[in-house]
Motif scaffolding. Structure first.
Motif, PDB file in Angstrom:
ATOM      1  N   LYS A 160       9.037  -5.306  -6.387  1.00  0.00           N
ATOM      2  CA  LYS A 160      10.341  -5.402  -7.045  1.00  0.00           C
ATOM      3  C   LYS A 160      10.243  -5.500  -8.572  1.00  0.00           C
ATOM      4  CE  LYS A 160      12.854  -7.385  -3.128  1.00  0.00           C
ATOM      5  NZ  LYS A 160      13.619  -8.553  -2.614  1.00  0.00           N
ATOM      6  N   LYS A 161       9.188  -6.184  -9.052  1.00  0.00           N
ATOM      7  CA  LYS A 161       9.088  -6.421 -10.495  1.00  0.00           C
ATOM      8  C   LYS A 161       8.264  -5.374 -11.261  1.00  0.00           C
ATOM      9  CE  LYS A 161      11.420 -10.295 -10.533  1.00  0.00           C
ATOM     10  NZ  LYS A 161      12.709 -10.430 -11.266  1.00  0.00           N
ATOM     11  N   LEU A 162       7.283  -4.794 -10.582  1.00  0.00           N
ATOM     12  CA  LEU A 162       6.406  -3.843 -11.267  1.00  0.00           C
ATOM     13  C   LEU A 162       6.643  -2.393 -10.863  1.00  0.00           C
ATOM     14  CD1 LEU A 162       2.976  -5.754 -11.267  1.00  0.00           C
ATOM     15  CD2 LEU A 162       4.737  -5.692 -13.056  1.00  0.00           C
ATOM     16  N   LEU A 163       6.819  -2.146  -9.582  1.00  0.00           N
ATOM     17  CA  LEU A 163       6.950  -0.772  -9.099  1.00  0.00           C
ATOM     18  C   LEU A 163       8.417  -0.332  -9.109  1.00  0.00           C
ATOM     19  CD1 LEU A 163       4.424  -0.858  -6.120  1.00  0.00           C
ATOM     20  CD2 LEU A 163       4.025  -0.191  -8.494  1.00  0.00           C
ATOM     21  N   CYS A 164       9.029  -0.441 -10.267  1.00  0.00           N
ATOM     22  CA  CYS A 164      10.436  -0.064 -10.428  1.00  0.00           C
ATOM     23  C   CYS A 164      10.590   0.720 -11.705  1.00  0.00           C
ATOM     24  CB  CYS A 164      11.329  -1.302 -10.454  1.00  0.00           C
ATOM     25  SG  CYS A 164      10.945  -2.453 -11.796  1.00  0.00           S
ATOM     26  N   ARG A 165      11.741   1.381 -11.845  1.00  0.00           N
ATOM     27  CA  ARG A 165      12.038   2.131 -13.071  1.00  0.00           C
ATOM     28  C   ARG A 165      13.441   1.796 -13.544  1.00  0.00           C
ATOM     29  NH1 ARG A 165       9.913   8.168 -13.866  1.00  0.00           N
ATOM     30  NH2 ARG A 165      10.722   7.601 -15.876  1.00  0.00           N
ATOM     31  N   VAL A 197       2.483 -12.157  -9.676  1.00  0.00           N
ATOM     32  CA  VAL A 197       1.350 -11.999  -8.750  1.00  0.00           C
ATOM     33  C   VAL A 197       1.211 -13.207  -7.829  1.00  0.00           C
ATOM     34  CG1 VAL A 197      -1.166 -11.725  -8.605  1.00  0.00           C
ATOM     35  CG2 VAL A 197       0.135 -10.457 -10.321  1.00  0.00           C
ATOM     36  N   TYR A 198       1.484 -14.416  -8.339  1.00  0.00           N
ATOM     37  CA  TYR A 198       1.326 -15.632  -7.532  1.00  0.00           C
ATOM     38  C   TYR A 198       2.634 -16.055  -6.864  1.00  0.00           C
ATOM     39  CZ  TYR A 198      -3.238 -16.149  -9.739  1.00  0.00           C
ATOM     40  OH  TYR A 198      -4.531 -15.944 -10.155  1.00  0.00           O
ATOM     41  N   SER A 199       3.636 -15.199  -6.903  1.00  0.00           N
ATOM     42  CA  SER A 199       4.924 -15.522  -6.296  1.00  0.00           C
ATOM     43  C   SER A 199       4.793 -15.687  -4.783  1.00  0.00           C
ATOM     44  CB  SER A 199       5.935 -14.415  -6.602  1.00  0.00           C
ATOM     45  OG  SER A 199       7.128 -14.596  -5.867  1.00  0.00           O
ATOM     46  N   ASN A 200       5.607 -16.592  -4.235  1.00  0.00           N
ATOM     47  CA  ASN A 200       5.642 -16.766  -2.777  1.00  0.00           C
ATOM     48  C   ASN A 200       6.404 -15.630  -2.096  1.00  0.00           C
ATOM     49  OD1 ASN A 200       4.227 -19.210  -2.797  1.00  0.00           O
ATOM     50  ND2 ASN A 200       6.092 -20.365  -3.284  1.00  0.00           N
ATOM     51  N   ARG A 201       7.114 -14.847  -2.893  1.00  0.00           N
ATOM     52  CA  ARG A 201       7.870 -13.725  -2.323  1.00  0.00           C
ATOM     53  C   ARG A 201       6.907 -12.559  -2.077  1.00  0.00           C
ATOM     54  NH1 ARG A 201      13.230 -13.804  -6.252  1.00  0.00           N
ATOM     55  NH2 ARG A 201      13.904 -15.926  -5.700  1.00  0.00           N
ATOM     56  N   PRO A 202       6.827 -12.082  -0.847  1.00  0.00           N
ATOM     57  CA  PRO A 202       5.831 -11.052  -0.514  1.00  0.00           C
ATOM     58  C   PRO A 202       6.023  -9.726  -1.237  1.00  0.00           C
ATOM     59  CG  PRO A 202       7.378 -11.392   1.306  1.00  0.00           C
ATOM     60  CD  PRO A 202       7.623 -12.485   0.330  1.00  0.00           C
ATOM     61  N   ASN A 203       7.243  -9.428  -1.681  1.00  0.00           N
ATOM     62  CA  ASN A 203       7.518  -8.136  -2.314  1.00  0.00           C
ATOM     63  C   ASN A 203       7.698  -8.235  -3.824  1.00  0.00           C
ATOM     64  OD1 ASN A 203       7.464  -6.749   0.173  1.00  0.00           O
ATOM     65  ND2 ASN A 203       9.601  -7.339   0.590  1.00  0.00           N
ATOM     66  N   ALA A 204       7.201  -9.316  -4.434  1.00  0.00           N
ATOM     67  CA  ALA A 204       7.416  -9.526  -5.872  1.00  0.00           C
ATOM     68  C   ALA A 204       6.804  -8.401  -6.705  1.00  0.00           C
ATOM     69  CB  ALA A 204       6.831 -10.873  -6.291  1.00  0.00           C
ATOM     70  N   ILE A 205       5.595  -7.973  -6.358  1.00  0.00           N
ATOM     71  CA  ILE A 205       4.953  -6.894  -7.117  1.00  0.00           C
ATOM     72  C   ILE A 205       5.757  -5.611  -7.008  1.00  0.00           C
ATOM     73  CG2 ILE A 205       2.909  -5.388  -7.216  1.00  0.00           C
ATOM     74  CD1 ILE A 205       1.209  -7.797  -6.486  1.00  0.00           C
ATOM     75  N   LEU A 224      -4.792  -6.742 -11.267  1.00  0.00           N
ATOM     76  CA  LEU A 224      -3.818  -7.611 -11.937  1.00  0.00           C
ATOM     77  C   LEU A 224      -4.412  -8.994 -12.209  1.00  0.00           C
ATOM     78  CD1 LEU A 224      -0.559  -6.772  -9.924  1.00  0.00           C
ATOM     79  CD2 LEU A 224      -1.247  -5.875 -12.158  1.00  0.00           C
ATOM     80  N   LEU A 225      -5.202  -9.502 -11.267  1.00  0.00           N
ATOM     81  CA  LEU A 225      -5.793 -10.840 -11.422  1.00  0.00           C
ATOM     82  C   LEU A 225      -6.778 -10.891 -12.579  1.00  0.00           C
ATOM     83  CD1 LEU A 225      -6.378 -11.816  -7.675  1.00  0.00           C
ATOM     84  CD2 LEU A 225      -4.721 -12.832  -9.245  1.00  0.00           C
ATOM     85  N   SER A 233       0.829  -1.210   0.000  1.00  0.00           N
ATOM     86  CA  SER A 233       0.000   0.000   0.000  1.00  0.00           C
ATOM     87  C   SER A 233       0.860   1.255   0.000  1.00  0.00           C
ATOM     88  CB  SER A 233      -0.927   0.024   1.225  1.00  0.00           C
ATOM     89  OG  SER A 233      -1.885  -0.988   1.155  1.00  0.00           O
ATOM     90  N   LEU A 234       1.851   1.269   0.856  1.00  0.00           N
ATOM     91  CA  LEU A 234       2.731   2.444   0.955  1.00  0.00           C
ATOM     92  C   LEU A 234       3.487   2.672  -0.349  1.00  0.00           C
ATOM     93  CD1 LEU A 234       4.141   1.831   4.563  1.00  0.00           C
ATOM     94  CD2 LEU A 234       2.371   3.460   3.879  1.00  0.00           C
ATOM     95  N   LYS A 235       3.981   1.576  -0.937  1.00  0.00           N
ATOM     96  CA  LYS A 235       4.733   1.694  -2.186  1.00  0.00           C
ATOM     97  C   LYS A 235       3.837   2.138  -3.348  1.00  0.00           C
ATOM     98  CE  LYS A 235       9.000   0.629  -1.083  1.00  0.00           C
ATOM     99  NZ  LYS A 235      10.110   1.594  -1.304  1.00  0.00           N
ATOM    100  N   LEU A 236       2.602   1.667  -3.380  1.00  0.00           N
ATOM    101  CA  LEU A 236       1.673   2.075  -4.434  1.00  0.00           C
ATOM    102  C   LEU A 236       1.394   3.570  -4.348  1.00  0.00           C
ATOM    103  CD1 LEU A 236      -0.826  -0.931  -4.321  1.00  0.00           C
ATOM    104  CD2 LEU A 236       0.614  -0.298  -6.281  1.00  0.00           C
ATOM    105  N   ARG A 237       1.164   4.062  -3.144  1.00  0.00           N
ATOM    106  CA  ARG A 237       0.904   5.499  -2.972  1.00  0.00           C
ATOM    107  C   ARG A 237       2.127   6.321  -3.356  1.00  0.00           C
ATOM    108  NH1 ARG A 237      -1.133   3.718   2.286  1.00  0.00           N
ATOM    109  NH2 ARG A 237      -3.357   3.198   2.033  1.00  0.00           N
ATOM    110  N   GLN A 238       3.290   5.838  -2.978  1.00  0.00           N
ATOM    111  CA  GLN A 238       4.526   6.540  -3.313  1.00  0.00           C
ATOM    112  C   GLN A 238       4.750   6.561  -4.823  1.00  0.00           C
ATOM    113  OE1 GLN A 238       8.006   4.771  -1.519  1.00  0.00           O
ATOM    114  NE2 GLN A 238       9.422   6.227  -2.462  1.00  0.00           N
ATOM    115  N   TYR A 239       4.531   5.419  -5.466  1.00  0.00           N
ATOM    116  CA  TYR A 239       4.704   5.318  -6.919  1.00  0.00           C
ATOM    117  C   TYR A 239       3.737   6.255  -7.632  1.00  0.00           C
ATOM    118  CZ  TYR A 239       5.418   3.017 -11.464  1.00  0.00           C
ATOM    119  OH  TYR A 239       5.721   2.755 -12.769  1.00  0.00           O
ATOM    120  N   TYR A 240       2.502   6.282  -7.171  1.00  0.00           N
ATOM    121  CA  TYR A 240       1.492   7.156  -7.770  1.00  0.00           C
ATOM    122  C   TYR A 240       1.919   8.615  -7.673  1.00  0.00           C
ATOM    123  CZ  TYR A 240      -2.992   9.514  -8.426  1.00  0.00           C
ATOM    124  OH  TYR A 240      -3.990  10.338  -8.874  1.00  0.00           O
TER     125      TYR A 240
END
Length: 341
Positions: A336-341, A326-334, A284-285, A13-20
């Motif tokens: 690390k993989k999507l919210l990056c530049r 999205v289905y990764s067992n890693r909690p921060n996958a979204i 995403l789903l 949530s925090l990262k989404l708001r920051q990215y926005y």
């Protein structure tokens, strides 16, 4: 739909708001200045169209310009640099909308006929490339507002594109898009996928119905106070543009908007800003669902597949790539993989 076991202000949530805040949005001042410039040019276009109607013998009259697209839906991201104005063409008596028949029967497409004469999208393209381009540009240049410079671009279709420089070298484009207006419905020059240039082929004489006004109404009214549908969609649109590793570029922003239209119709759970992480996952789903199916039905006309013309291999590859994240067992996958530049 994604259902968490507990509600908390997660790291996502925090990262989404920051990215926005950092990438998706722009200032109110930028938006106001851009809209003010468009409004000034729009007023000049209206005056010019009145003159064209008096001087030219056309099979239609001009309706009122309609505001279309992300800039008027509250979905524009990064910069207020693209505006769409739809110009309704009201056909004179005798012209009728006819549903295609036989092998030409296609969901969402129609003919516009007067007795045995077809009104062709090609005729509109020629009009916009000659009469409108010449007269609109000349009129605006004669009456141009101080501080604005103008050029003509090419949209690759029938639209007239104005490239505008304003307010100390800020830039934007304004597309004027023609559409046939008939009994509250709009039809645009979207080329049929089976169209050829052969004279006996009627596919190239077909018009596709536009649901842009319906979409605009839903998008503009779907968020109540402190809800985050638009924010989730704008974040995903920004990811598609700026993420160097994304495979979402095989899709258009319209595909992403269609996902939100479907998600908005479902009972996805609370849309309050506090649940932005869960609702972004839901967005995403539903995109993954379409990608894995290999087709995406138009929200208003299910017979139209919005993935038509896109490589099936590319669609499947994008689905696998996004599912893995999205289905990764890693909690921060979204993150690390999507919210990056």
């Amino acid at each position: 739909m994604y259902r968490p076991t507990s509600h908390r202000d997660s790291r996502l949530s925090l990262k989404l708001r920051q990215y926005y805040k950092e990438y998706a949005t722009f200032s109110d001042y930028e938006n106001e200045e851009a809209n003010k410039t468009v409004e000034e040019i729009e007023n000049l276009i209206k005056n010019c169209l009145e003159d064209i109607e008096k001087e030219e013998d056309l099979p239609y009259t001009f309706g009122n310009l309609l505001h279309q697209g992300s800039s008027y839906e509250g979905l524009k991201v990064m910069k207020p640099d693209e505006f769409d104005l739809m110009l309704p063409l009201v056909m004179k008596p005798g012209w009728k909308i006819k549903k295609p028949y036989g092998r030409y029967k296609t969901p969402g497409f129609v003919f516009i006929k007067k007795k045995q004469i077809y009104f062709s999208p090609t005729a509109i393209k020629q009009t916009f490339q000659s009469i409108l381009q010449r007269k609109v540009i000349n009129y605006i240049m004669r009456n141009i507002i101080t501080g604005i410079t103008l050029g003509v671009g090419s949209s690759g279709g029938p639209a007239l594109t104005l490239n505008v420089c304003y307010d100390d070298n800020l830039k934007m484009s304004i597309d004027i898009v023609p559409a046939i207006s008939r009994k509250g419905r709009l039809f645009v020059t979207k080329r049929h996928p089976n169209a050829t240039d052969k004279k006996q082929d009627l596919y190239h004489k077909m018009w596709r119905e536009s649901f842009s006004e319906n979409e605009k109404h839903i998008i503009k009214t779907m968020d109540r106070s402190n809800e985050c549908r638009k924010k989730c969609l704008k974040i995903l649109k920004t990811i598609r543009i700026v993420n160097p590793c994304t495979q979402l570029r095989c899709l258009s922003s319209y595909h992403l908007k269609t996902c939100m239209l479907y998600l908005n119709k479902k009972n996805a759970g609370p849309w309050n800003e506090a649940y932005i992480d869960n609702r972004f996952r839901d967005l995403l789903l539903i995109l993954i669902e379409f990608l894995n199916r290999g087709s995406m039905e138009n929200f208003f006309e299910p017979g139209i597949d919005l993935f038509a013309g896109i490589s099936k291999k590319g669609i499947r590859s994008t689905g696998r790539w996004l599912s893995k994240i999205v289905y990764s067992n890693r909690p921060n996958a979204i993150i690390k993989k999507l919210l990056c530049r």
